[in-house]
Write a protein that holds these residues in place. Structure first.
Motif, short mmCIF file in Angstrom:
data_model
loop_
_atom_site.label_atom_id
_atom_site.label_comp_id
_atom_site.label_asym_id
_atom_site.label_seq_id
_atom_site.Cartn_x
_atom_site.Cartn_y
_atom_site.Cartn_z
N ASN A 131 -1.61 11.01 -14.41
CA ASN A 131 -1.04 10.20 -15.48
C ASN A 131 0.41 9.83 -15.19
O ASN A 131 1.05 10.38 -14.29
CB ASN A 131 -1.17 10.90 -16.83
N ALA A 132 0.94 8.91 -15.98
CA ALA A 132 2.28 8.38 -15.73
C ALA A 132 3.34 9.47 -15.77
O ALA A 132 4.28 9.49 -14.97
CB ALA A 132 2.60 7.29 -16.75
N GLY A 133 3.19 10.40 -16.74
CA GLY A 133 4.15 11.49 -16.85
C GLY A 133 4.14 12.37 -15.62
O GLY A 133 5.19 12.78 -15.12
N ALA A 134 2.95 12.67 -15.12
CA ALA A 134 2.83 13.51 -13.93
C ALA A 134 3.44 12.82 -12.71
O ALA A 134 4.15 13.43 -11.92
CB ALA A 134 1.36 13.84 -13.66
N LEU A 135 3.18 11.53 -12.56
CA LEU A 135 3.72 10.78 -11.43
C LEU A 135 5.24 10.72 -11.48
O LEU A 135 5.92 10.84 -10.46
CB LEU A 135 3.13 9.37 -11.40
N ALA A 136 5.79 10.53 -12.70
CA ALA A 136 7.25 10.49 -12.85
C ALA A 136 7.86 11.83 -12.48
O ALA A 136 8.90 11.92 -11.81
CB ALA A 136 7.61 10.10 -14.28
N ARG A 137 7.21 12.89 -12.93
CA ARG A 137 7.71 14.24 -12.65
C ARG A 137 7.68 14.52 -11.16
O ARG A 137 8.63 15.07 -10.59
CB ARG A 137 6.83 15.23 -13.41
N ILE A 138 6.59 14.14 -10.49
CA ILE A 138 6.49 14.32 -9.04
C ILE A 138 7.58 13.56 -8.32
O ILE A 138 8.22 14.06 -7.40
CB ILE A 138 5.10 13.88 -8.55
N ALA A 139 7.84 12.32 -8.77
CA ALA A 139 8.86 11.49 -8.13
C ALA A 139 10.23 12.12 -8.25
O ALA A 139 11.03 12.11 -7.30
CB ALA A 139 8.84 10.09 -8.75
N LYS A 173 -2.23 7.60 -7.64
CA LYS A 173 -1.84 6.48 -8.51
C LYS A 173 -2.91 6.20 -9.57
O LYS A 173 -2.60 5.80 -10.68
CB LYS A 173 -1.61 5.23 -7.66
N LYS A 174 -4.16 6.43 -9.21
CA LYS A 174 -5.26 6.12 -10.13
C LYS A 174 -5.51 7.24 -11.14
O LYS A 174 -5.81 6.96 -12.31
CB LYS A 174 -6.54 5.85 -9.33
N HIS A 175 -5.37 8.49 -10.71
CA HIS A 175 -5.87 9.58 -11.55
C HIS A 175 -4.79 10.48 -12.14
O HIS A 175 -5.05 11.15 -13.15
CB HIS A 175 -6.86 10.45 -10.75
N GLU A 183 -3.71 10.20 4.22
CA GLU A 183 -2.51 9.87 3.44
C GLU A 183 -2.76 8.68 2.53
O GLU A 183 -2.36 8.68 1.36
CB GLU A 183 -1.34 9.58 4.38
N ALA A 184 -3.44 7.67 3.05
CA ALA A 184 -3.73 6.47 2.24
C ALA A 184 -4.65 6.81 1.08
O ALA A 184 -4.45 6.34 -0.05
CB ALA A 184 -4.35 5.38 3.12
N ARG A 185 -5.68 7.61 1.33
CA ARG A 185 -6.61 7.98 0.26
C ARG A 185 -5.92 8.81 -0.81
O ARG A 185 -6.15 8.61 -2.01
CB ARG A 185 -7.79 8.77 0.84
N ILE A 186 -5.09 9.75 -0.38
CA ILE A 186 -4.39 10.60 -1.35
C ILE A 186 -3.45 9.77 -2.21
O ILE A 186 -3.40 9.94 -3.44
CB ILE A 186 -3.62 11.72 -0.63
N SER A 187 -2.72 8.87 -1.60
CA SER A 187 -1.79 8.03 -2.36
C SER A 187 -2.53 7.19 -3.39
O SER A 187 -2.10 7.09 -4.55
CB SER A 187 -1.01 7.12 -1.40
N ALA A 188 -3.65 6.59 -2.99
CA ALA A 188 -4.43 5.77 -3.92
C ALA A 188 -5.00 6.61 -5.04
O ALA A 188 -5.02 6.20 -6.21
CB ALA A 188 -5.55 5.05 -3.16
N TRP A 189 -5.48 7.83 -4.71
CA TRP A 189 -6.05 8.70 -5.74
C TRP A 189 -4.98 9.13 -6.75
O TRP A 189 -5.22 9.13 -7.95
CB TRP A 189 -6.68 9.94 -5.09
#
Length: 354
Positions: free
Chosen positions: A166-174, A162-164, A154-160
């Motif tokens: 993009n911002a749009g993808a992370l916002a959409r997932i959230a 956030k790093k890889h 879980e920790a590795r996936i979360s870090a990956w």
């Protein structure tokens, strides 16, 4: 140089939906079996960033269950070399037919795994070169190490992510996660005029809230809410005074859509019928015709009426199921990508009548 430890392809398959959660771009092709087997072959061949080993898509088609069980470094290296050699001989038990290599290359590798930062492409290689060109991004390969504890994974996936991603993808997932995890019995919806209403909590209400609080002020000049209903056709809000002001007679039956908006900015107000789709009920041709009759009775010509089907996410099975039935001259909008609008007609660049 020894090869990385190898997880089975089905273990990789189990991890991919966690690595690429709902809302991830091209998620379907990142989490399906072909993606898991493609990633397995990259690991099997040692094609990981920094190792200077690369694979071709046709090697994925040549892998077999029998070969996948041979996990010694020597077996893996030998297969990697042999599977690169030209051969017209049949491969008994091969995972995929020869002609699937283009789909593996395009649908899975180029437009899904590379897009999401999981795979890299060998630089400086000519398009026509027969050499291998794809490898796993190093940090991504670390997510597939066998026997990781749940906490470490879980920790590795979360870090990956956030790093890889993009911002749009992370916002959409959230946004998608927030909709799926909404709790409580009710939620508060704020109308354009500042008034609030309570809706029963649930996926459809999440989309309705986004339509009123995000879609309306984004795409309408001076938005107003005439009606808002929720599952079971329970009317949450009904502004008869505003309806009378624009000459709209609100039917007493259930013929109106989930939300009726009006844009009072234009000289002639724009009526916007919105269907909220969590499971079914998009604006199809029959629904559009019925709503046009209601608008016509109020003196709204087709150029002063718009039809919108609102979904949670463009990558959802719900949208894929409904897209083929959406009416021409209507729009599709997604709460996870609120600044964008799909137009099912040509020549329109902003929300307007059909």
């Amino acid at each position: 140089m020894s090869l990385l430890p190898l997880a089975s392809w089905d273990e990789i398959h189990r991890r991919l939906p966690v690595i690429f959660p709902d809302g991830s771009p091209s998620r379907e092709h990142c989490v399906w079996e072909i993606a898991a087997k493609t990633i397995f072959v990259m690991l099997y061949a040692g094609a990981v960033e920094g190792a200077e080993r690369w694979i071709r898509p046709d090697q994925v088609t040549r892998m077999t269950d029998a070969q996948a069980f041979l996990t010694d470094d020597a077996d893996r290296i030998q297969w990697s070399q042999d599977s690169m050699k030209p051969s017209k001989a049949d491969v008994p038990g091969r995972w995929y037919a020869v002609n699937t290599r283009e789909s593996i290359r395009d649908d899975t590798i180029r437009y899904a795994l590379i897009q999401n930062g999981a795979v890299i492409e060998r630089p400086g290689l000519a398009t026509t070169s027969p050499a291998g060109r794809y490898a796993l991004q190093n940090d991504f390969a670390e997510l597939l190490v066998p026997d990781l504890s749940a906490e470490a994974l879980e920790a590795r996936i979360s870090a990956w992510q956030k790093k890889h991603l993009n911002a749009g993808a992370l916002a959409r997932i959230a946004i998608v996660r927030r909709g799926a995890a909404a709790g409580g019995d009710h939620q508060l919806v704020t109308f354009p005029n500042g008034e609030t209403r309570r809706m029963s909590a649930g996926p459809s209400s999440d989309i309705s809230k986004a339509v009123i609080e995000v879609f309306a002020p984004t795409f309408l000049v001076k938005p107003g809410v005439i009606t808002l209903s929720e599952s079971g056709n329970k009317v949450v809000a009904r502004d008869d005074e505003l309806a009378r002001a624009i000459g709209l007679t609100i039917p007493a039956d259930r013929s109106l859509p989930d939300i009726v908006l009006v844009d009072l900015g234009p000289a002639h107000p724009l009526l916007v019928f919105v269907e909220v789709v969590h499971s079914d009920g998009p604006v199809n041709e029959a629904r559009k015709a019925a709503l046009l009759r209601i608008a016509d009775q109020a003196g709204f010509g087709s150029k002063n009426v718009a039809f919108v089907t609102a979904f949670l996410d463009r990558g959802s099975a719900t949208f894929r199921k409904a897209v083929g039935s959406l009416a021409w001259g209507s729009y599709a909008w997604f709460a996870s990508e609120p600044n964008n609008l799909i137009t099912l007609s040509s020549g329109f660049h902003a929300i307007e009548g059909s």
